[in-house]
Design an enzyme around this catalytic site. Structure first.
Site, PDB file in Angstrom:
ATOM      1  N   LYS A  50       0.495  -0.840  -0.114  1.00  0.00           N
ATOM      2  CA  LYS A  50       0.398   0.507   0.034  1.00  0.00           C
ATOM      3  C   LYS A  50       0.426   1.446  -0.342  1.00  0.00           C
ATOM      4  O   LYS A  50       1.591   1.536   0.698  1.00  0.00           O
ATOM      5  CB  LYS A  50      -0.615  -0.271   1.583  1.00  0.00           C
ATOM      6  CG  LYS A  50      -2.162   0.806   1.573  1.00  0.00           C
ATOM      7  CD  LYS A  50      -2.487   1.788   1.006  1.00  0.00           C
ATOM      8  CE  LYS A  50      -2.013   3.154   1.709  1.00  0.00           C
ATOM      9  NZ  LYS A  50      -2.036   3.943   1.294  1.00  0.00           N
ATOM     10  N   THR A 101       0.432   6.471  13.115  1.00  0.00           N
ATOM     11  CA  THR A 101      -0.291   6.023  12.676  1.00  0.00           C
ATOM     12  C   THR A 101       0.942   4.495  13.037  1.00  0.00           C
ATOM     13  O   THR A 101      -0.863   3.412  13.173  1.00  0.00           O
ATOM     14  CB  THR A 101       0.002   5.988  10.966  1.00  0.00           C
ATOM     15  OG1 THR A 101      -0.130   7.058  10.613  1.00  0.00           O
ATOM     16  CG2 THR A 101      -0.760   4.291  10.337  1.00  0.00           C
ATOM     17  N   GLY A 102       2.154   4.500  13.245  1.00  0.00           N
ATOM     18  CA  GLY A 102       2.302   2.958  14.201  1.00  0.00           C
ATOM     19  C   GLY A 102       1.959   3.015  15.292  1.00  0.00           C
ATOM     20  O   GLY A 102       1.186   1.463  15.465  1.00  0.00           O
ATOM     21  N   GLY A 150       5.797   5.197   8.886  1.00  0.00           N
ATOM     22  CA  GLY A 150       5.144   6.556   9.575  1.00  0.00           C
ATOM     23  C   GLY A 150       5.204   6.307   9.783  1.00  0.00           C
ATOM     24  O   GLY A 150       6.452   6.521  11.182  1.00  0.00           O
ATOM     25  N   SER A 151       4.661   7.254  10.316  1.00  0.00           N
ATOM     26  CA  SER A 151       5.020   8.077  11.762  1.00  0.00           C
ATOM     27  C   SER A 151       4.256   7.786  13.264  1.00  0.00           C
ATOM     28  O   SER A 151       3.846   6.561  12.359  1.00  0.00           O
ATOM     29  CB  SER A 151       3.540   9.219  11.888  1.00  0.00           C
ATOM     30  OG  SER A 151       1.817   8.406  11.421  1.00  0.00           O
ATOM     31  N   GLU A 174       9.337  15.908  16.249  1.00  0.00           N
ATOM     32  CA  GLU A 174       9.365  15.373  14.684  1.00  0.00           C
ATOM     33  C   GLU A 174       9.095  16.625  13.808  1.00  0.00           C
ATOM     34  O   GLU A 174       7.779  16.964  13.674  1.00  0.00           O
ATOM     35  CB  GLU A 174       9.699  14.584  13.989  1.00  0.00           C
ATOM     36  CG  GLU A 174       9.989  13.920  13.036  1.00  0.00           C
ATOM     37  CD  GLU A 174       9.744  12.425  11.705  1.00  0.00           C
ATOM     38  OE1 GLU A 174       7.777  12.364  12.054  1.00  0.00           O
ATOM     39  OE2 GLU A 174      10.324  11.757  11.629  1.00  0.00           O
ATOM     40  N   GLU A 224       8.428   0.849  11.741  1.00  0.00           N
ATOM     41  CA  GLU A 224      10.180   1.575  11.713  1.00  0.00           C
ATOM     42  C   GLU A 224       9.086   3.282  11.625  1.00  0.00           C
ATOM     43  O   GLU A 224       8.290   4.183  10.533  1.00  0.00           O
ATOM     44  CB  GLU A 224      10.598   1.806   9.704  1.00  0.00           C
ATOM     45  CG  GLU A 224      11.187   0.151  10.076  1.00  0.00           C
ATOM     46  CD  GLU A 224      12.124   0.350  11.446  1.00  0.00           C
ATOM     47  OE1 GLU A 224      12.678   0.939  11.343  1.00  0.00           O
ATOM     48  OE2 GLU A 224      12.447  -1.150  11.419  1.00  0.00           O
ATOM     49  N   LYS A 264      -1.262   3.590  15.627  1.00  0.00           N
ATOM     50  CA  LYS A 264      -3.005   2.598  15.422  1.00  0.00           C
ATOM     51  C   LYS A 264      -2.779   1.219  14.534  1.00  0.00           C
ATOM     52  O   LYS A 264      -3.122  -0.030  15.300  1.00  0.00           O
ATOM     53  CB  LYS A 264      -3.620   3.952  14.295  1.00  0.00           C
ATOM     54  CG  LYS A 264      -4.357   4.833  15.047  1.00  0.00           C
ATOM     55  CD  LYS A 264      -4.782   5.662  13.868  1.00  0.00           C
ATOM     56  CE  LYS A 264      -5.147   7.511  13.696  1.00  0.00           C
ATOM     57  NZ  LYS A 264      -5.236   7.787  13.310  1.00  0.00           N
ATOM     58  N   CYS A 290      13.796   9.690   7.568  1.00  0.00           N
ATOM     59  CA  CYS A 290      12.879   9.831   8.908  1.00  0.00           C
ATOM     60  C   CYS A 290      14.620  10.177  10.354  1.00  0.00           C
ATOM     61  O   CYS A 290      14.322  10.307  11.806  1.00  0.00           O
ATOM     62  CB  CYS A 290      13.091   8.548   9.012  1.00  0.00           C
ATOM     63  SG  CYS A 290      13.723   7.586   8.457  1.00  0.00           S
TER      64      CYS A 290
HETATM   65  P1  NAD Z   1       1.847   8.213   7.849  1.00  0.00           P
HETATM   66  O1  NAD Z   1       2.156   7.452   9.527  1.00  0.00           O
HETATM   67  O2  NAD Z   1       1.113   9.508   7.832  1.00  0.00           O
HETATM   68  O3  NAD Z   1       1.451   7.538   6.388  1.00  0.00           O
HETATM   69  C1  NAD Z   1       2.674   6.497   6.564  1.00  0.00           C
HETATM   70  C2  NAD Z   1       1.403   5.178   5.251  1.00  0.00           C
HETATM   71  O4  NAD Z   1       0.617   4.422   6.469  1.00  0.00           O
HETATM   72  C3  NAD Z   1       0.580   6.571   4.215  1.00  0.00           C
HETATM   73  O5  NAD Z   1       0.914   5.223   2.810  1.00  0.00           O
HETATM   74  C4  NAD Z   1      -0.601   6.187   4.486  1.00  0.00           C
HETATM   75  O6  NAD Z   1      -2.026   5.942   4.180  1.00  0.00           O
HETATM   76  C5  NAD Z   1      -1.250   5.088   5.502  1.00  0.00           C
HETATM   77  N1  NAD Z   1      -1.604   5.056   6.729  1.00  0.00           N
HETATM   78  C6  NAD Z   1      -2.043   6.156   7.376  1.00  0.00           C
HETATM   79  N2  NAD Z   1      -3.220   6.114   8.394  1.00  0.00           N
HETATM   80  C7  NAD Z   1      -3.397   3.832   8.304  1.00  0.00           C
HETATM   81  C8  NAD Z   1      -3.644   3.716   9.052  1.00  0.00           C
HETATM   82  N3  NAD Z   1      -4.615   3.991  10.038  1.00  0.00           N
HETATM   83  N4  NAD Z   1      -3.742   2.319   8.888  1.00  0.00           N
HETATM   84  C9  NAD Z   1      -3.132   1.560   8.184  1.00  0.00           C
HETATM   85  N5  NAD Z   1      -2.152   2.929   7.187  1.00  0.00           N
HETATM   86  C10 NAD Z   1      -2.324   3.548   7.336  1.00  0.00           C
HETATM   87  O7  NAD Z   1       3.390   9.128   7.506  1.00  0.00           O
HETATM   88  P2  NAD Z   1       3.639   9.942   6.137  1.00  0.00           P
HETATM   89  O8  NAD Z   1       3.849  11.029   6.180  1.00  0.00           O
HETATM   90  O9  NAD Z   1       4.058   9.049   5.018  1.00  0.00           O
HETATM   91  O10 NAD Z   1       5.340   9.700   6.572  1.00  0.00           O
HETATM   92  C11 NAD Z   1       6.256  10.295   6.635  1.00  0.00           C
HETATM   93  C12 NAD Z   1       6.794  10.190   8.615  1.00  0.00           C
HETATM   94  O11 NAD Z   1       7.667   8.529   8.198  1.00  0.00           O
HETATM   95  C13 NAD Z   1       7.108  10.431   9.861  1.00  0.00           C
HETATM   96  O12 NAD Z   1       6.873  10.250  10.766  1.00  0.00           O
HETATM   97  C14 NAD Z   1       8.812   9.307   9.446  1.00  0.00           C
HETATM   98  O13 NAD Z   1       9.628   9.894  10.802  1.00  0.00           O
HETATM   99  C15 NAD Z   1       8.410   8.875   9.072  1.00  0.00           C
HETATM  100  N6  NAD Z   1       9.919   7.645   8.471  1.00  0.00           N
HETATM  101  C16 NAD Z   1      10.576   6.954   8.765  1.00  0.00           C
HETATM  102  C17 NAD Z   1      11.070   6.058   8.661  1.00  0.00           C
HETATM  103  C18 NAD Z   1      12.014   4.789   9.656  1.00  0.00           C
HETATM  104  O14 NAD Z   1      12.532   4.009   8.354  1.00  0.00           O
HETATM  105  N7  NAD Z   1      12.109   4.703  10.848  1.00  0.00           N
HETATM  106  C19 NAD Z   1      11.892   6.515   7.178  1.00  0.00           C
HETATM  107  C20 NAD Z   1      10.619   7.482   6.750  1.00  0.00           C
HETATM  108  C21 NAD Z   1      10.101   7.751   7.590  1.00  0.00           C
END
Ligand code: NAD
Length: 493
Positions: free
Chosen positions: A172, A227-228, A223-224, A378, A245, A230, A279
């Site tokens: 996704k 969201t992690g 991701g964030s 962040e 991550e 959730k 990140c």
């Molecule tokens: P996000 O959490 O908004 O979205 C990430 C993904 O999750 C997207 O595909 C989104 O559609 C999906 N998503 C959103 N809500 C969801 C839910 N309830 N259930 C399942 N999937 C859902 O993050 P973003 O804005 O796309 O990315 C930026 C964030 O990612 C920053 O916080 C950054 O630090 C983090 N990040 C971490 C790493 C790492 O390896 N630790 C690497 C890159 C980015």
């Protein structure tokens, strides 16, 4: 242009026929429409992956190696066109996107080899003439949920090890950057067996349906933190394996024995790479008092020379931010930093050079403190906050004073200082004199609120396998420790 989901190696419209737009953040033009996939589409993709898994898990290691290597070869052969799509949908400079494709290719090469090399182990048996084997086996269907900042790379960090471990996947992509993944599937994965990689586009709801689907046995997410959490809660309801991550607020410590010019250049690059949307961006800079004035001046000078522009151009250092929403978040954060008393040394506003595009000027603050929001949460933008510290002990204490634990950096020629800090600071990666450099053979991931699980390395492969103990007795024989018991005779194995 309307794109479709990729299921069973075929392009399929979403069942509800709903779509959403993808914008180019440099031109502010809509460049494509993609499906807003419903739970029915998720179910179709998971079913395709589940059927494909039956054959894929039994594939011979040499065939698997060759198929994954071919992905690397094709990714490189199409690097320019895939990179241009990442640039168009994210605003990241083309040179960084070409670099991203090279990393994608080398990750597929790496896992094509170690996938067949690290299948398990044989341990000493507890009875004579028998054998105990520990076998690593795949989970089944893995849901891979990806963010927008490195759309292809962070997908590859999941998909390559998941496939090498014998799983099939449903990806996704981020709703902001789905196009590069769809195109990569077309040009680099068309030789793969039907259904082993499927991709469905959509917002968070689509991701949630993938996490909750009873046939996804593991979920790999980047991701964030929000969201992690959730995803962890949804997965817990089915006791599903997750790899998370998440975000960071990474520190860098600048000791007083360094070449100030190089440390300043490294700090500016590590803070402004991909407009600070990394990140592991340098988000908290701790510099020793004795060199602080000279170092801060050098960072500001470096920052002034960062060239903003068309991300497709080869001489552009920094493109626009990924979206209007991300730009607004940074603007609001900078406003609050002013209110909290930080001193602005450069930038601090949108760039006025461009009529279109979500450009924010590279920005440097000093006189910041650990009480301020930007030193705690962040930012994900081109902002470099610099704080003076008296000594290494204070720097270590401040570096650790964070909910996050993704990466940490230090510049010093003194290995005692460097390794003391590496020992004492909670972070999944620790870079000495080389900020933000990953290695596909070494694990990457966060401690504390930055997540759980690791990508890359053998650890990254193990995220997608569970262990099974297989015990073999060479003969069918009665055991002395079976019934009837006799305490006086002792227990024999
Ligand atoms: P996000 O959490 O908004 O979205 C990430 C993904 O999750 C997207 O595909 C989104 O559609 C999906 N998503 C959103 N809500 C969801 C839910 N309830 N259930 C399942 N999937 C859902 O993050 P973003 O804005 O796309 O990315 C930026 C964030 O990612 C920053 O916080 C950054 O630090 C983090 N990040 C971490 C790493 C790492 O390896 N630790 C690497 C890159 C980015």
């Amino acid at each position: 242009m309307i794109r479709k989901n990729y299921i069973n190696n075929r392009w399929q419209e979403a069942k509800n026929v709903k779509t959403f737009s993808v914008e180019n953040p440099f031109t502010e033009e809509i460049i494509a429409e993609v499906p807003n996939s419903s739970p029915i589409d998720v179910d179709n993709a998971v079913s395709a992956a589940k059927s494909a898994w039956k054959k894929w898990k039994l594939l011979g290691s040499l065939d698997m190696r060759d198929l994954l290597r071919e992905v690397a070869v094709k990714s490189r052969a199409h690097d320019r066109e895939i990179a241009s799509i990442i640039t168009a949908e994210s605003g990241k400079p083309l040179i960084e996107c070409l670099d991203e494709i090279e990393w994608v290719a080398s990750i597929f090469e790496y896992y094509s080899e170690i996938g067949r090399d690290q299948r398990g182990r044989v341990v000493a048996p507890v009875t004579p003439r028998s054998m105990s084997m520990v076998v690593k086996e795949p989970y089944g269907v893995v849901g891979c949920i990806v963010p927008w900042n490195y759309p292809l790379l962070l997908m590859a960090w999941k998909v390559a090890p998941a496939l090498a471990a014998g799983n099939t996947v449903v990806v996704k992509p981020s709703e902001i950057t789905p196009l590069s993944i769809l195109h990569w599937l077309k040009v680099a994965c068309d030789h793969l067996p039907k259904g082993i990689i499927n991709a469905i586009t959509g917002y968070g709801e689509t991701g949630a349906a993938l996490v909750q689907h009873p046939d996804t046995r593991a979920v790999a997410f980047t991701g964030s933190v929000e969201t992690g959490k959730k995803i962890a809660a949804m997965a817990a309801k089915q006791l599903k394996k997750t790899s998370l991550e998440l975000g960071g607020n990474d520190p860098i410590i600048i000791c007083d024995d360094v070449d100030i010019e190089i440390a300043a250049k490294g700090t500016a690059w590590g803070g402004l790479l991909n407009a600070g949307q990394v990140c592991t961006s340098l988000e908290r800079v701790f510099v020793m008092e004795s060199i602080a004035e000279a170092f801060i001046e050098a960072v500001v000078e470096e920052t002034k020379h960062v060239r903003l522009g068309d991300p497709m151009e080869g001489q552009t250092d920094m493109g626009p931010m990924v979206s209007k929403a991300q730009l607004k978040k940074v603007e609001e954060k900078v406003k609050r930093a002013h209110t909290e008393g930080a001193r602005l040394l450069f930038g601090g506003r949108r760039s006025k050079k461009f009529k279109k595009g979500y450009f924010y000027k590279p920005t440097v603050f000093d006189r910041v403190s650990s009480k301020m929001e930007m030193m705690n949460v962040e930012t994900f933008g081109p902002i470099i906050p610099i704080q003076k510290v008296k000594n290494l002990d204070e720097a270590i204490e401040l570096a650790n004073n964070s909910q996050y634990g993704l990466g940490c950096n230090i510049y010093t020629n003194d290995m005692e200082k460097a390794l003391t800090a590496a020992d004492d600071i909670k972070a999944g990666s620790f870079w000495i004199n080389d900020p933000l450099t990953d290695n596909e053979a070494a694990p990457f991931g966060g401690m504390k609120m930055s997540g759980g699980g690791r990508e890359l390395g053998i650890e990254g492969l193990d995220e997608f396998r569970e262990s099974k103990h297989i015990l073999i007795d060479y003969q069918i024989r009665k055991k002395d420790y079976w019934f009837p018991y006799n305490l006086d005779a002792g227990r024999k194995t």
